[in-house]
Design a protein around this motif. Structure first.
Motif, short mmCIF file in Angstrom:
data_model
loop_
_atom_site.label_atom_id
_atom_site.label_comp_id
_atom_site.label_asym_id
_atom_site.label_seq_id
_atom_site.Cartn_x
_atom_site.Cartn_y
_atom_site.Cartn_z
N LYS A 11 56.92 -120.55 -9.21
CA LYS A 11 55.90 -120.29 -9.60
C LYS A 11 55.13 -119.28 -10.05
O LYS A 11 54.79 -118.84 -11.46
CB LYS A 11 54.52 -121.35 -9.26
CG LYS A 11 53.21 -121.28 -9.99
CD LYS A 11 52.31 -122.08 -9.17
CE LYS A 11 50.94 -121.95 -10.40
NZ LYS A 11 50.85 -121.62 -11.49
N VAL A 12 55.07 -118.34 -9.10
CA VAL A 12 54.97 -116.87 -9.88
C VAL A 12 55.90 -116.17 -11.31
O VAL A 12 55.30 -115.24 -11.68
CB VAL A 12 54.79 -115.69 -8.03
CG1 VAL A 12 54.42 -114.17 -9.03
CG2 VAL A 12 53.37 -115.82 -7.49
N ILE A 13 57.39 -116.64 -10.84
CA ILE A 13 57.70 -116.11 -11.52
C ILE A 13 57.92 -116.51 -13.25
O ILE A 13 57.89 -115.71 -14.18
CB ILE A 13 59.66 -116.69 -11.42
CG1 ILE A 13 59.75 -115.75 -10.31
CG2 ILE A 13 60.90 -116.26 -12.04
CD1 ILE A 13 61.13 -115.99 -8.79
N GLN A 14 57.77 -118.03 -13.30
CA GLN A 14 57.44 -118.78 -13.70
C GLN A 14 56.39 -118.57 -14.55
O GLN A 14 56.62 -118.06 -16.21
CB GLN A 14 56.94 -120.71 -13.65
CG GLN A 14 58.90 -120.98 -12.98
CD GLN A 14 59.81 -121.20 -14.18
OE1 GLN A 14 59.65 -121.37 -15.42
NE2 GLN A 14 60.99 -120.66 -13.59
N TYR A 146 58.90 -106.22 -15.41
CA TYR A 146 58.44 -105.01 -14.30
C TYR A 146 57.01 -104.60 -14.76
O TYR A 146 56.03 -104.35 -13.45
CB TYR A 146 59.67 -103.40 -14.26
CG TYR A 146 60.38 -104.36 -13.86
CD1 TYR A 146 60.89 -104.47 -12.56
CD2 TYR A 146 61.93 -104.13 -14.75
CE1 TYR A 146 62.40 -104.57 -12.28
CE2 TYR A 146 63.17 -104.43 -14.82
CZ TYR A 146 63.54 -104.48 -13.25
OH TYR A 146 64.84 -105.49 -12.75
N GLN A 147 56.45 -104.31 -15.76
CA GLN A 147 55.10 -103.59 -15.70
C GLN A 147 54.56 -105.71 -15.69
O GLN A 147 53.37 -104.66 -14.67
CB GLN A 147 54.93 -103.57 -16.93
CG GLN A 147 55.72 -103.00 -18.14
CD GLN A 147 56.65 -102.99 -18.33
OE1 GLN A 147 57.22 -103.62 -18.00
NE2 GLN A 147 56.91 -101.94 -19.98
N LEU A 148 54.66 -106.51 -15.20
CA LEU A 148 53.81 -108.03 -15.06
C LEU A 148 54.15 -107.62 -13.72
O LEU A 148 52.78 -108.10 -13.15
CB LEU A 148 54.59 -108.99 -15.86
CG LEU A 148 54.17 -109.32 -17.07
CD1 LEU A 148 55.17 -110.57 -17.64
CD2 LEU A 148 52.83 -110.01 -17.30
N ILE A 149 54.81 -107.61 -12.86
CA ILE A 149 54.77 -107.41 -11.51
C ILE A 149 54.06 -106.17 -11.04
O ILE A 149 53.23 -106.68 -10.17
CB ILE A 149 56.73 -106.61 -10.82
CG1 ILE A 149 57.51 -108.18 -11.30
CG2 ILE A 149 56.65 -106.69 -9.63
CD1 ILE A 149 58.57 -108.19 -11.34
N GLN A 154 49.15 -104.96 -8.65
CA GLN A 154 48.12 -104.68 -8.75
C GLN A 154 46.62 -104.78 -8.42
O GLN A 154 45.48 -104.48 -7.70
CB GLN A 154 47.23 -103.58 -9.30
CG GLN A 154 48.03 -102.27 -9.85
CD GLN A 154 48.30 -101.50 -10.69
OE1 GLN A 154 47.34 -101.76 -11.37
NE2 GLN A 154 49.37 -99.96 -10.89
N LYS A 155 46.11 -106.09 -9.22
CA LYS A 155 45.59 -107.03 -8.58
C LYS A 155 45.27 -106.93 -7.74
O LYS A 155 44.22 -107.21 -6.87
CB LYS A 155 45.75 -108.73 -9.31
CG LYS A 155 45.62 -108.22 -10.97
CD LYS A 155 45.57 -109.50 -11.72
CE LYS A 155 46.55 -109.85 -12.73
NZ LYS A 155 46.52 -111.21 -13.26
N LYS A 156 46.44 -107.56 -6.20
CA LYS A 156 46.14 -107.96 -4.96
C LYS A 156 45.93 -106.68 -4.08
O LYS A 156 45.62 -107.22 -2.97
CB LYS A 156 48.55 -108.41 -4.68
CG LYS A 156 48.15 -110.11 -5.26
CD LYS A 156 50.04 -110.09 -4.46
CE LYS A 156 50.12 -111.40 -5.28
NZ LYS A 156 51.75 -111.35 -4.69
#
Length: 158
Positions: A11-14, A146-149, A154-156
């Motif tokens: 789900k995270v990847i999608q 990679y920027q999205l990851i 950082q949110k976590k």
């Protein structure tokens, strides 16, 4: 427990891939179907790297998967390579490649039969293709992946 973790990871990847596709649809040329110019395409030929309206997507499906591999932008699952393929081409580059030799003053057909003939000429017969075009393999991961990851991490961490 591994089953739930796999589903969460998928789900995270999608979700990340959807963000990238949504960003691409905001590009001016991607706001219109590459073949008929109708507004707001929600389908894509991922191996050709272009966004399509539902009508043209149906015609592309009829070409066969050896020519065009069609999926819904937001109803289907995507892989990173498929999204990277979309980024590699996009509608502007697709037009430059597949419509390089369109006659001056060409008007895009609007009725179904003429539209299908145009699409078949374009992708099956490669009637208008740029002679110098050589397809390139998409990278394993899309631009911005990679920027999205990193943003997610950082949110976590907060």
């Amino acid at each position: 427990m591994a089953g739930k973790n796999d589903r969460d990871r998928t789900k995270v990847i999608q979700d990340r891939l959807q963000v990238l596709l949504t960003q691409m649809l905001k590009d001016d040329d991607n706001k219109y179907c590459v073949d008929c110019d109708s507004k707001g395409p929600r389908w894509a030929s991922w191996n050709l790297g272009m966004f399509l309206c539902i009508r043209c997507a149906g015609i592309h499906r009829n070409l066969g998967v050896h020519i065009s591999k069609v999926k819904s932008v937001n109803l289907d699952s995507w892989t990173p390579v498929q999204v990277a393929s979309m980024q590699l081409m996009g509608n502007s580059r697709a037009r430059a490649v597949y419509e390089a030799n369109l006659p001056d003053g060409f008007i895009r057909p609007q009725n179904d039969q003429a539209l299908e003939q145009f699409i078949r000429a374009k992708y099956e017969k490669k009637k208008y293709i740029a002679q110098e075009y050589v397809p390139e393999a998409p990278p394993d991961f899309p631009d911005g992946w990679y920027q999205l990851i990193e943003a997610e991490k950082q949110k976590k961490d907060r």
